[in-house]
Motif scaffolding. Structure first.
Motif, PDB file in Angstrom:
ATOM      1  N   CYS B 295     -43.792   2.882 -33.860  1.00 14.67           N
ATOM      2  CA  CYS B 295     -43.391   3.888 -32.881  1.00 14.67           C
ATOM      3  C   CYS B 295     -44.338   5.095 -33.027  1.00 14.67           C
ATOM      4  O   CYS B 295     -45.157   5.157 -33.954  1.00 14.67           O
ATOM      5  CB  CYS B 295     -41.970   4.359 -33.132  1.00 14.67           C
ATOM      6  SG  CYS B 295     -40.738   3.048 -33.117  1.00 14.67           S
ATOM      7  N   PHE B 296     -44.176   6.072 -32.144  1.00 14.69           N
ATOM      8  CA  PHE B 296     -45.019   7.264 -32.140  1.00 14.69           C
ATOM      9  C   PHE B 296     -45.107   7.889 -33.544  1.00 14.69           C
ATOM     10  O   PHE B 296     -44.091   8.127 -34.189  1.00 14.69           O
ATOM     11  CB  PHE B 296     -44.449   8.291 -31.144  1.00 14.69           C
ATOM     12  CG  PHE B 296     -45.174   9.597 -31.148  1.00 14.69           C
ATOM     13  CD1 PHE B 296     -46.309   9.769 -30.378  1.00 14.69           C
ATOM     14  CD2 PHE B 296     -44.737  10.656 -31.939  1.00 14.69           C
ATOM     15  CE1 PHE B 296     -46.994  10.974 -30.387  1.00 14.69           C
ATOM     16  CE2 PHE B 296     -45.411  11.861 -31.966  1.00 14.69           C
ATOM     17  CZ  PHE B 296     -46.542  12.022 -31.185  1.00 14.69           C
ATOM     18  N   SER B 297     -46.313   8.115 -33.982  1.00 10.57           N
ATOM     19  CA  SER B 297     -46.577   8.869 -35.220  1.00 10.57           C
ATOM     20  C   SER B 297     -45.982   8.239 -36.485  1.00 10.57           C
ATOM     21  O   SER B 297     -45.822   8.911 -37.491  1.00 10.57           O
ATOM     22  CB  SER B 297     -46.075  10.313 -35.081  1.00 10.57           C
ATOM     23  OG  SER B 297     -46.599  11.117 -36.110  1.00 10.57           O
ATOM     24  N   CYS B 298     -45.675   6.960 -36.413  1.00 16.21           N
ATOM     25  CA  CYS B 298     -45.039   6.325 -37.570  1.00 16.21           C
ATOM     26  C   CYS B 298     -46.083   5.703 -38.479  1.00 16.21           C
ATOM     27  O   CYS B 298     -46.947   4.958 -38.020  1.00 16.21           O
ATOM     28  CB  CYS B 298     -44.045   5.257 -37.118  1.00 16.21           C
ATOM     29  SG  CYS B 298     -43.342   4.375 -38.512  1.00 16.21           S
ATOM     30  N   THR B 299     -45.981   5.970 -39.760  1.00 24.24           N
ATOM     31  CA  THR B 299     -46.901   5.371 -40.729  1.00 24.24           C
ATOM     32  C   THR B 299     -46.242   4.208 -41.483  1.00 24.24           C
ATOM     33  O   THR B 299     -46.798   3.712 -42.460  1.00 24.24           O
ATOM     34  CB  THR B 299     -47.398   6.426 -41.734  1.00 24.24           C
ATOM     35  OG1 THR B 299     -46.250   7.062 -42.325  1.00 24.24           O
ATOM     36  CG2 THR B 299     -48.262   7.469 -41.062  1.00 24.24           C
ATOM     37  N   ILE B 300     -45.043   3.802 -41.029  1.00 26.38           N
ATOM     38  CA  ILE B 300     -44.383   2.650 -41.653  1.00 26.38           C
ATOM     39  C   ILE B 300     -44.679   1.387 -40.845  1.00 26.38           C
ATOM     40  O   ILE B 300     -45.117   0.379 -41.382  1.00 26.38           O
ATOM     41  CB  ILE B 300     -42.855   2.880 -41.773  1.00 26.38           C
ATOM     42  CG1 ILE B 300     -42.556   4.142 -42.590  1.00 26.38           C
ATOM     43  CG2 ILE B 300     -42.181   1.662 -42.394  1.00 26.38           C
ATOM     44  CD1 ILE B 300     -41.083   4.531 -42.632  1.00 26.38           C
ATOM     45  N   ALA B 301     -44.409   1.444 -39.550  1.00 25.55           N
ATOM     46  CA  ALA B 301     -44.691   0.313 -38.636  1.00 25.55           C
ATOM     47  C   ALA B 301     -43.865  -0.926 -38.966  1.00 25.55           C
ATOM     48  O   ALA B 301     -44.388  -1.982 -39.285  1.00 25.55           O
ATOM     49  CB  ALA B 301     -46.186  -0.017 -38.622  1.00 25.55           C
ATOM     50  N   CYS B 302     -42.565  -0.793 -38.857  1.00 18.71           N
ATOM     51  CA  CYS B 302     -41.669  -1.918 -39.169  1.00 18.71           C
ATOM     52  C   CYS B 302     -41.479  -2.848 -37.979  1.00 18.71           C
ATOM     53  O   CYS B 302     -40.899  -3.924 -38.129  1.00 18.71           O
ATOM     54  CB  CYS B 302     -40.305  -1.404 -39.620  1.00 18.71           C
ATOM     55  SG  CYS B 302     -39.246  -0.866 -38.260  1.00 18.71           S
ATOM     56  N   GLY B 303     -41.936  -2.460 -36.784  1.00 17.40           N
ATOM     57  CA  GLY B 303     -41.627  -3.218 -35.565  1.00 17.40           C
ATOM     58  C   GLY B 303     -42.223  -4.614 -35.579  1.00 17.40           C
ATOM     59  O   GLY B 303     -43.269  -4.861 -36.181  1.00 17.40           O
ATOM     60  N   ARG B 304     -41.554  -5.546 -34.915  1.00 17.14           N
ATOM     61  CA  ARG B 304     -42.001  -6.950 -34.846  1.00 17.14           C
ATOM     62  C   ARG B 304     -42.491  -7.256 -33.434  1.00 17.14           C
ATOM     63  O   ARG B 304     -41.817  -6.963 -32.446  1.00 17.14           O
ATOM     64  CB  ARG B 304     -40.860  -7.918 -35.142  1.00 17.14           C
ATOM     65  CG  ARG B 304     -40.132  -7.754 -36.475  1.00 17.14           C
ATOM     66  CD  ARG B 304     -40.977  -8.099 -37.669  1.00 17.14           C
ATOM     67  NE  ARG B 304     -41.690  -6.934 -38.180  1.00 17.14           N
ATOM     68  CZ  ARG B 304     -42.553  -6.960 -39.187  1.00 17.14           C
ATOM     69  NH1 ARG B 304     -42.829  -8.085 -39.794  1.00 17.14           N
ATOM     70  NH2 ARG B 304     -43.160  -5.856 -39.584  1.00 17.14           N
ATOM     71  N   ILE B 305     -43.652  -7.848 -33.329  1.00 20.59           N
ATOM     72  CA  ILE B 305     -44.149  -8.363 -32.056  1.00 20.59           C
ATOM     73  C   ILE B 305     -44.277  -9.872 -32.218  1.00 20.59           C
ATOM     74  O   ILE B 305     -44.970 -10.348 -33.125  1.00 20.59           O
ATOM     75  CB  ILE B 305     -45.513  -7.735 -31.683  1.00 20.59           C
ATOM     76  CG1 ILE B 305     -45.402  -6.198 -31.635  1.00 20.59           C
ATOM     77  CG2 ILE B 305     -46.009  -8.293 -30.353  1.00 20.59           C
ATOM     78  CD1 ILE B 305     -44.495  -5.640 -30.570  1.00 20.59           C
ATOM     79  N   SER B 306     -43.614 -10.606 -31.337  1.00 21.07           N
ATOM     80  CA  SER B 306     -43.474 -12.052 -31.539  1.00 21.07           C
ATOM     81  C   SER B 306     -43.808 -12.849 -30.289  1.00 21.07           C
ATOM     82  O   SER B 306     -43.868 -12.304 -29.187  1.00 21.07           O
ATOM     83  CB  SER B 306     -42.027 -12.374 -31.937  1.00 21.07           C
ATOM     84  OG  SER B 306     -41.770 -11.958 -33.244  1.00 21.07           O
ATOM     85  N   THR B 307     -43.971 -14.156 -30.496  1.00 24.15           N
ATOM     86  CA  THR B 307     -44.069 -15.092 -29.371  1.00 24.15           C
ATOM     87  C   THR B 307     -43.048 -16.211 -29.566  1.00 24.15           C
ATOM     88  O   THR B 307     -42.593 -16.463 -30.678  1.00 24.15           O
ATOM     89  CB  THR B 307     -45.455 -15.769 -29.285  1.00 24.15           C
ATOM     90  OG1 THR B 307     -45.686 -16.484 -30.508  1.00 24.15           O
ATOM     91  CG2 THR B 307     -46.560 -14.776 -29.036  1.00 24.15           C
ATOM     92  N   ILE B 308     -42.743 -16.864 -28.454  1.00 20.75           N
ATOM     93  CA  ILE B 308     -41.867 -18.039 -28.492  1.00 20.75           C
ATOM     94  C   ILE B 308     -42.756 -19.273 -28.346  1.00 20.75           C
ATOM     95  O   ILE B 308     -43.743 -19.244 -27.601  1.00 20.75           O
ATOM     96  CB  ILE B 308     -40.856 -17.996 -27.321  1.00 20.75           C
ATOM     97  CG1 ILE B 308     -40.070 -16.678 -27.352  1.00 20.75           C
ATOM     98  CG2 ILE B 308     -39.903 -19.189 -27.370  1.00 20.75           C
ATOM     99  CD1 ILE B 308     -39.246 -16.424 -26.104  1.00 20.75           C
ATOM    100  N   ASP B 309     -42.403 -20.328 -29.043  1.00 20.71           N
ATOM    101  CA  ASP B 309     -43.102 -21.602 -28.905  1.00 20.71           C
ATOM    102  C   ASP B 309     -43.039 -22.046 -27.429  1.00 20.71           C
ATOM    103  O   ASP B 309     -41.948 -22.210 -26.874  1.00 20.71           O
ATOM    104  CB  ASP B 309     -42.384 -22.623 -29.805  1.00 20.71           C
ATOM    105  CG  ASP B 309     -43.056 -23.985 -29.799  1.00 20.71           C
ATOM    106  OD1 ASP B 309     -43.884 -24.238 -28.906  1.00 20.71           O
ATOM    107  OD2 ASP B 309     -42.732 -24.774 -30.703  1.00 20.71           O
ATOM    108  N   ARG B 310     -44.200 -22.249 -26.819  1.00 18.08           N
ATOM    109  CA  ARG B 310     -44.221 -22.576 -25.381  1.00 18.08           C
ATOM    110  C   ARG B 310     -43.566 -23.906 -25.056  1.00 18.08           C
ATOM    111  O   ARG B 310     -43.232 -24.167 -23.908  1.00 18.08           O
ATOM    112  CB  ARG B 310     -45.662 -22.609 -24.870  1.00 18.08           C
ATOM    113  CG  ARG B 310     -46.308 -21.248 -24.898  1.00 18.08           C
ATOM    114  CD  ARG B 310     -47.731 -21.304 -24.418  1.00 18.08           C
ATOM    115  NE  ARG B 310     -48.335 -19.984 -24.562  1.00 18.08           N
ATOM    116  CZ  ARG B 310     -49.492 -19.639 -24.045  1.00 18.08           C
ATOM    117  NH1 ARG B 310     -50.190 -20.516 -23.347  1.00 18.08           N
ATOM    118  NH2 ARG B 310     -49.961 -18.427 -24.202  1.00 18.08           N
ATOM    119  N   THR B 311     -43.414 -24.764 -26.061  1.00 23.07           N
ATOM    120  CA  THR B 311     -42.777 -26.058 -25.794  1.00 23.07           C
ATOM    121  C   THR B 311     -41.260 -25.984 -25.984  1.00 23.07           C
ATOM    122  O   THR B 311     -40.560 -26.967 -25.771  1.00 23.07           O
ATOM    123  CB  THR B 311     -43.335 -27.151 -26.739  1.00 23.07           C
ATOM    124  OG1 THR B 311     -42.985 -26.811 -28.092  1.00 23.07           O
ATOM    125  CG2 THR B 311     -44.845 -27.270 -26.620  1.00 23.07           C
TER     126      THR B 311
END
Ligand code: SF4
Lengths: 84, 618
Positions: B295-311
């Motif tokens: 998030c803004f100005s965060c030095t931890i960066a806990c967020g998850r960015i993911s994908t789903i298996d297309r099959t």
């Protein structure tokens, strides 16, 4: 005797080959202390933060007692982690 | 200072916007964000008003540090009376819109009344306009966000929106900002939609000035960032594994509520854990987790960015979901997974995407589906209600179907949108609702974590982990380890967590900093930024004042102290496995001591001495 060793998060790679779902069956001496096992699997002691036997926390001052484990126990270890 | 000292009042009934000075007397007593906005709410609405009527107000508020370069200083909160609980609602979100609001020159925006037809608010620095949103109504968060961004042609405009679930009256709808960050809990999105307000779009170019002592501020911010970087949790654990690292921990300690909280350990936990998100998939060799995010100005960066298996069955014919988007955080993963008995990571990720896309709180959504599954199991809900869908525990198909239905408010999705309490009442089994004050539980079973039981029972917004996170101490040893199965000392621990959290939530900072920071790290940053002396003790006092004010509002809204309790299941059906086997939550051993520690009478009411001590309103 056999126990189950579980290493999680950044410690996962220290498990013996063939571990499934972060768990591995290992053979230990009956008199082994938790720190013996922690050292044997090269877990840096300062990273053995959350140490659980069958889900119950063992504080770091109690990790040198021999015979803390019995056949079939589950020893699970995490580095410092948190969430929420 | 750090406050802009300005708020924007938007009257949706009249279509007017007006600038107002911030009440600095209140800012001194309540700091900002959660505390200060609740002070305004308490002053301006009747606690007994209909939460979905025009008399309720919705406040979007920043804290004094929001928008500064302090670590995690991007937070904002949405405050109103909750349609899910009837209690005060205050939901906190990260992302970027809070900082943008501050940089546009506003501490908060108060929405009142109700627009005759759909509108959105567009703020560009000091200029704010209500614009028609008829063309956005009926669109998902993602579609409406895209349409607005296409219109503005400015990627830096930050937008908070409600989705179709909110428009359709789902009682746990969120306000989603920056596509996958959300003021998630208590139905704040439902209130926004009830006002015919689809979106708030903000562009701020003014920066955040007004720092009381800039040199000292830079020093304290730098020192704070060093503490976060050196701490194993905030420096390594959270960026690598996110909050999802908890899935295996909480399962191992026997406090992972499973299948509508019937059990406390889930056999499929490892399959939906943070570790599993790092495992390459069989089909394409890719991991669920693409990267972490901040998030803004965060030095931890806990967020998850993911994908789903297309099959995967959920998306194989839907390329629009073959994207990188907001992935599973622990609470969402728990509600969508163990609580419904589903161990299919892709199904959970798909349901999570839909919660972001159409603005449902994934905790309440998953818990409500879990309750519906139990109702289905006992025959109270049948195929005739669901239109043929077998709502069985463990069914990934049922979970994905339910998310699609609630997202659009279609068919049985309307019933699922009621939340667990009203759903269970409707189908004749109120005892199966795992809620406190009408809000669904998060991911810690009070039988295996006694302190969390007290924290849930006394939370001012219904069951919630973010009002007093004693799991930090009981399981993770932060700031020090306590035994999760003991009740001794827990009343004081719960109170301390509740008060400190209320202060942090009012500052503009993220509560995850407190895995490394104490108020001794936070107060110097607030002190350097704001006028007056902000010591850790004063922060705690502010936190305790906020807690009492929220409690007072709830009591005036008709929520009696008898609701400081837990579902019967947790008080009388003992845990069936793990370290807590044969235990229930011993709430009765903790509650009287908690009331006493709060300075309340034994019946849970606020005494006149406590009212006076904190100078509570009205
Ligand atoms: S710690 Fe996580 S939730 Fe908090 S501000 Fe940073 S990225 Fe956002």
């Amino acid at each position: 005797m056999k126990i189950t060793l579980k290493l999680y998060a950044t410690l996962s790679d220290l498990l013996p080959a063939g571990a499934v779902a972060n768990a591995s069956s290992i053979e230990i001496d009956e008199a082994a202390t938790l720190n013996h096992i922690i050292d044997r699997y090269r877990v840096p002691r300062e990273l053995a933060h959350l140490v659980l036997i069958n889900g119950v926390f063992v504080c770091d001052t109690d990790r040198d007692q021999p015979g803390a484990l019995v056949e079939g126990d589950v020893l699970a270890i995490w580095p410092p982690v948190a969430g929420g | 200072m750090a406050w802009t000292r300005k708020l924007l009042r938007v009257n949706l009934t009249n279509g007017t916007v007006a600038e107002e000075g911030l009440n600095m007397g209140w800012a001194n007593d309540y700091l900002g964000q959660r505390g200060l906005a609740t002070r305004y709410l308490v002053d301006e609405i009747d606690p007994q008003c209909d939460p979905l009527g025009p008399d309720n107000k919705l406040i979007m508020a920043t804290g004094p540090l929001t928008g500064t370069n302090a670590s995690t200083a991007g937070r904002y909160s949405v405050i109103c009376k909750s349609p899910l609980t009837g209690a005060v609602a205050c939901s906190n979100s990260g992302g970027f819109i809070g900082a943008e609001m501050k940089m546009a020159g506003w501490d908060m925006v108060i929405f009142e009344g109700k627009a005759a037809s759909p509108v959105y608010l567009h703020i560009v620095d000091g200029v704010a306009k209500l614009e028609p949103a008829d063309d956005l109504w009926g669109k998902s968060v993602w579609e409406a966000d895209k349409a607005l961004h296409a219109k503005f042609q400015d990627p830096q405009t930050r937008i908070a929106l409600v989705g179709r679930s909110a428009e359709q009256g789902c009682l746990y709808a969120a306000v989603v900002n920056d596509l996958h960050r959300a003021a998630g809990r208590s139905g704040v999105g439902t209130v926004m939609a009830s006002k015919n307000l689809k979106a708030v779009a903000i562009r701020g170019t003014q920066g955040v000035g007004n720092i009381e002592d800039p040199k000292k501020f830079m020093e304290t911010v730098k020192a704070g960032k060093a503490v976060l970087a050196e701490n194993a949790v905030t420096g390594q654990g959270l960026p690598t594994y996110g909050t999802q690292v908890l899935m295996n921990v909480i399962n191992e300690v026997g406090a992972l509520p499973t299948r509508n909280m019937r059990e406390v350990q889930f056999e499929g936990a490892s399959k939906v854990s943070g570790e599993a998100m790092h495992e390459p998939r069989k089909s394409d060799g890719k991991k669920n987790l693409t990267t972490n995010g901040a998030c803004f100005s965060c030095t931890i960066a806990c967020g998850r960015i993911s994908t789903i298996d297309r099959t995967h069955f959920s998306v194989k014919d839907k390329p629009e979901y073959w994207i990188n988007s907001g992935g599973l955080e622990y609470e969402a993963a728990w509600a969508l997974g163990p609580d419904t008995g589903v161990d299919d990571m892709d199904a959970l990720t798909y349901a999570n995407f839909l919660c972001n896309e159409d603005g449902m709180d994934p905790i309440s959504f998953g818990s409500t589906v879990a309750a519906a599954m139990e109702l289905y199991e006992i025959g109270a809900i049948t195929d005739s209600h669901t239109g043929g869908m077998e709502l069985k525990f463990g069914s990934a198909e049922a979970l994905c179907w339910a998310a699609e239905k609630v997202a659009k408010g279609e068919g049985f999705g309307k019933d699922l949108g009621l939340g667990s309490k009203k759903l269970c009442e409707k189908y004749g089994h109120p005892e199966l609702s795992m809620t406190v004050k009408g809000q669904e539980f998060p991911a810690y079973d009070p039988r295996g974590m006694q302190g969390m039981g007290l924290a849930y029972a006394t939370s001012n917004r219904g069951a919630c982990h973010l009002r007093g996170y004693t799991a930090a101490s009981e399981i993770l040893g932060i700031p020090e380890k306590t035994d999760p199965l003991h009740t001794e000392g827990k009343p004081g621990l719960v109170k301390a967590f509740q008060d400190a959290t209320a202060a942090v939530d009012s500052s503009g900072l993220c509560v995850f900093t407190t895995f490394a920071w104490t108020l001794d790290d936070i107060a110097p940053q607030v002190d350097a930024a704001c006028e007056g002396d902000w010591s850790p003790d004063r922060m705690l006092e502010v936190g305790e004042r906020i807690w009492n004010m929220e409690r007072d509002f709830n009591m005036k809204a008709g929520i009696a102290a008898s609701e400081d309790t837990l579902p019967k299941r947790l008080l009388s059906e003992s845990a069936n496995s793990g370290p807590a086997k044969d235990r229930v939550c011993d709430l009765d051993k903790m509650l009287p001591e908690y009331y006493a520690a709060r300075g309340w009478s034994s019946d849970g009411s606020i005494t006149s001495e406590t009212r006076q001590k904190f100078n509570l309103p009205g």
